[in-house]
Motif scaffolding. Structure first.
Motif, PDB file in Angstrom:
ATOM      1  N   LEU A 126       0.837  -1.204   0.000  1.00 14.05           N
ATOM      2  CA  LEU A 126       0.000   0.000   0.000  1.00 14.05           C
ATOM      3  C   LEU A 126       0.870   1.252   0.000  1.00 14.05           C
ATOM      4  O   LEU A 126       0.621   2.188  -0.776  1.00 14.05           O
ATOM      5  CB  LEU A 126      -0.943   0.001   1.211  1.00 14.05           C
ATOM      6  CG  LEU A 126      -1.795   1.250   1.398  1.00 14.05           C
ATOM      7  CD1 LEU A 126      -2.651   1.532   0.176  1.00 14.05           C
ATOM      8  CD2 LEU A 126      -2.648   1.123   2.653  1.00 14.05           C
TER       9      LEU A 126
ATOM     10  N   GLY B 272      -2.775   7.874   2.349  1.00 17.62           N
ATOM     11  CA  GLY B 272      -2.333   6.493   2.188  1.00 17.62           C
ATOM     12  C   GLY B 272      -1.460   6.019   3.332  1.00 17.62           C
ATOM     13  O   GLY B 272      -1.608   4.892   3.817  1.00 17.62           O
TER      14      GLY B 272
ATOM     15  N   ALA C 201      -2.226   3.086   6.022  1.00 14.35           N
ATOM     16  CA  ALA C 201      -1.255   2.019   6.267  1.00 14.35           C
ATOM     17  C   ALA C 201      -0.989   1.864   7.762  1.00 14.35           C
ATOM     18  O   ALA C 201      -0.967   0.744   8.288  1.00 14.35           O
ATOM     19  CB  ALA C 201       0.036   2.295   5.504  1.00 14.35           C
TER      20      ALA C 201
ATOM     21  N   VAL D 115      -5.541  -4.704   3.046  1.00 18.14           N
ATOM     22  CA  VAL D 115      -4.428  -4.041   2.364  1.00 18.14           C
ATOM     23  C   VAL D 115      -4.573  -4.211   0.862  1.00 18.14           C
ATOM     24  O   VAL D 115      -4.455  -3.256   0.091  1.00 18.14           O
ATOM     25  CB  VAL D 115      -3.067  -4.578   2.845  1.00 18.14           C
ATOM     26  CG1 VAL D 115      -1.931  -3.980   2.037  1.00 18.14           C
ATOM     27  CG2 VAL D 115      -2.880  -4.312   4.336  1.00 18.14           C
TER      28      VAL D 115
ATOM     29  N   VAL E 126      -4.856  -1.345  -2.023  1.00 16.73           N
ATOM     30  CA  VAL E 126      -3.889  -1.301  -3.133  1.00 16.73           C
ATOM     31  C   VAL E 126      -4.630  -1.339  -4.466  1.00 16.73           C
ATOM     32  O   VAL E 126      -4.289  -0.613  -5.404  1.00 16.73           O
ATOM     33  CB  VAL E 126      -2.870  -2.459  -3.029  1.00 16.73           C
ATOM     34  CG1 VAL E 126      -2.029  -2.568  -4.295  1.00 16.73           C
ATOM     35  CG2 VAL E 126      -1.982  -2.271  -1.808  1.00 16.73           C
TER      36      VAL E 126
END
Length: 106
Positions: free
Chosen positions: A7, A74, A78, A92, A96
Motif C-alpha cells: 500500500l 495512504g 497504512a 491491504v 492497493v
C-alpha cells in the motif's frame, strides 16, 4: 498485523506521478479522482481508528496539493491497518487495488 508495504509503495508511486502531471491533466480530472481516493483512504483510516465517530472529510487543498494529500492519506491508512486488531492482508489488497484503479486512469 498485515504487511502494509504494498500500500505504501502504491500510494507513493501514484502521489509522485500526480506531482509531476501538467496542470491541464490535473484539471481534466486527475486531481478530482485523486482527491476522491484520498478522501476514501482517509475515511477508512478514521473508521479503523475511531469506529464510534463519523469520519471527517479531507478538504480540497487545490490541484497542486492533491499528490501530497494522497500520500498522507495512504500513509495514515497504512498505519491504521498496521495497528488495527481486525485488519487483514485482504484489507491491504483492497486498498492497493483502489489506488491502482485510480492510478491507471491517469
Amino acid at each position: 498485523m498485515p504487511d502494509v508495504t504494498p500500500l505504501v509503495h502504491a500510494v507513493d508511486a501514484f502521489a509522485d506521478r500526480l506531482r509531476s502531471l501538467p496542470q491541464s491533466t490535473l484539471r481534466r480530472g486527475a486531481a478530482a479522482d485523486a482527491l476522491a481516493l484520498a478522501r476514501e483512504l482517509t475515511a477508512r483510516a478514521q473508521r479503523l481508528e475511531r469506529p464510534d465517530r463519523e469520519p471527517y472529510v479531507l478538504p480540497d487543498a487545490g490541484l497542486f496539493a492533491v499528490g501530497d494529500q494522497l500520500a498522507v492519506a495512504g500513509h495514515d491508512l497504512a498505519e491504521a491497518l498496521r495497528n488495527a486488531e481486525t485488519a487483514s492482508a485482504g484489507d491491504v489488497a483492497e486498498a492497493v487495488a483502489r489506488v491502482g484503479e485510480t492510478a491507471r486512469r491517469w
